[in-house]
Design an enzyme around this catalytic site. Structure first.
Site: not given
Lengths: 249, 273
Positions: A26-28
């Site tokens: 997932r995009t952090l």
């Protein structure tokens, strides 16, 4: 190790930490980012402008990134934030418009519908803690009705006469609140857009002096070729500024 | 019999006695009150004959407006004024301190104070405290060497500029300056430009609000226009043609005398003395 904690990797490879592999799903943080987009309604439709810079952290890595794209027959989409997520959104919208065209029923998706679709997509991704790291500006004209809306990366959406993303909110919106009016001609609109983009060029560190203006009217979308703004540095006070105060700058 | 230990008077400096207790309270969720800040828009420009400084008048304590008409343009010398943003106590204390140092220096030297003197005194003090004195200042004035405008940051760095903005509303005000500033404008144009910039801060930034204060400094003369513009007064006052009477209305007056009942004792004892 319980089943729920099993990392999503091949059983042959020993994972170092389960959270580490899950996080890469997932995009952090954003990596390649675009800066502000400014847009407002004018007499015949919507005017939108964005510069062509894609920054990689604090380096200006890409200088020819088109951040404003036409969607279908009736809308323009401008995005700031992560460029790869913007490209993903363009693919989703491509699919959407394709399916709409396949119906071949004489109706086409207008800006309101596309805006709603984008809001749902962004909000759903945010709920899964895997956001599309963008602030989107959606403008268009359908059946004489002008529409201009914005969606943020957490799904906040609203509609207004003039919008801006990122730094544009702080630097361009005060100017627009003062000087925008309902019936601006194309030339007046471009002048006002250039005024906002010039202030952004002076005061936003990730701005590039190469911008694209796009307009959308009932007839269709036009994205103009990129050009640069003239800047003025010839103030007397800038020549030898510390003449009276040694040690400052 | 003398005491075994003598209580020494405190030698000065910071007393760390309460730090442990404060840390324990913070961990339990009891936080100290936030500083009173002047989340602010302050600006300055150099015009034809001198310097114009402008400021809004809102002071905030976290999300609450604690003073809706405070003064952010501080006096430094008859020819030098300083706008302050950041922690209100810090800006007040630092400008007061340098103002008295300038006065002493004037007595000592017999000359009008120069803006660079104030600048150097302020930046030395702020650098000394490594940014803990949170005062961001716009210093302007006219002295023998001409008009000067400087910005001073909390860590002690300074800038010499033809137009400057500081505070939370600085971006809104800067957008007005970057699009409209020209060199050599007249006094009225300058006052209008500064008012526009402060209004941009007042209406577009939540930390700034209320009214506009202006200070015009020229050679040998200064004009302090307190509350030059009141763009937020009476906006939502109801305008109606009828008014209600102030006191309770009298509908009926009826007087009923009570029958008097008096007892007279004849030939009673005289009062004792």
């Amino acid at each position: 190790m319980s089943l729920s904690k099993m990392p999503l990797v091949d059983a042959n490879h020993a994972p170092d930490a389960s959270s580490c592999t899950l996080d890469s799903q997932r995009t952090l943080y954003p990596y390649v980012t675009g800066t502000s987009v400014v847009a407002f309604k004018y007499k015949d439709g919507i005017l939108m402008a964005a510069d062509m810079g894609g920054s990689y952290g604090s380096t200006l890595r890409y200088k020819t990134v088109e951040r404003v794209k036409p969607i279908g027959k009736h809308s323009l989409l401008g995005a700031s934030g992560e460029i790869s997520d913007f490209q993903e959104i363009l693919r989703y919208l491509d699919e959407l418009i394709l399916y709409d065209n396949m119906w071949d029923d004489g109706n086409s998706l207008g800006p309101k519908e596309v805006h709603n679709y984008l809001t749902r997509v962004m909000y759903n991704r945010r709920n899964k803690f895997n956001p599309l790291w963008n602030s989107l500006v959606l403008g268009g004209v359908k059946n004489g009705q002008k529409y201009l809306g914005m969606v943020s990366m957490i799904g906040v959406n609203f509609e207004d006469n003039h919008v801006a993303t990122g730094f544009g909110n702080h630097l361009a919106r005060p100017i627009l609140r003062d000087e925008w009016n309902e019936n601006m001609s194309f030339e007046d609109g471009v002048k006002l857009l250039e005024k906002c983009m010039r202030v952004l060029l002076y005061r936003d560190r990730s701005a590039v002096n190469k911008l694209q203006i796009a307009k959308i009217t009932e007839e269709g979308a036009t994205i103009y070729p990129p050009y640069s703004l003239k800047t003025f540095w010839g103030l007397e006070a800038y020549k030898n500024p510390t003449a009276g105060a040694e040690g400052s700058w | 019999m003398s005491k075994a230990t003598v209580d020494l008077p405190p030698k000065g400096g910071f007393s760390f006695d309460l730090c442990r207790r404060n840390g324990m309270l913070s961990k339990k969720g009891v936080h100290p009150p936030s500083y009173r800040k002047t989340g602010t828009t302050i600006v300055g420009i150099i015009f034809q004959d001198g310097v114009i400084l402008g400021a809004d008048t809102r002071a905030t304590e976290g999300p609450i407006v604690c003073d809706k008409n405070c003064e952010k343009i501080h006096y430094m010398a008859p020819n030098i004024y300083c706008c302050g943003a950041g922690t209100a106590a810090d800006t007040e204390a630092v400008t007061d301190m340098v103002s008295s140092q300038l006065q002493l220096h004037r007595y000592h030297s017999g000359r009008e104070s120069r803006v660079v003197t104030a600048l150097t005194l302020l930046k030395r003090h702020l650098f000394n405290y490594q940014g803990h004195v949170q005062a961001a200042l716009v210093l302007g004035g006219v002295d023998v060497t001409g008009p000067h405008l400087h910005t001073i940051y909390p860590h002690g760095s300074t800038d010499t500029l033809p137009f400057a903005t500081m505070g939370s509303g600085s971006l809104a005000a800067m957008s007005v300056f970057e699009s409209k500033y020209r060199e050599g404008i007249t006094k009225d144009e300058g006052i209008n430009l500064v008012s526009e910039a402060i209004c941009a801060g007042i209406f577009n930034d939540l930390g700034s609000g209320s009214n506009v204060d202006i200070c015009v400094i020229t050679k040998g003369h200064k004009e302090y226009l307190r509350n030059h513009l009141l763009p937020n007064s009476d906006v939502y006052a109801l305008k109606r043609e009828y008014t209600f009477p102030k006191k309770t209305e009298v509908l009926l007056t009826k007087i009923t005398p009570l029958r008097e009942k008096v007892e007279i004792t004849e030939g009673g004892d005289a009062m004792e003395e």
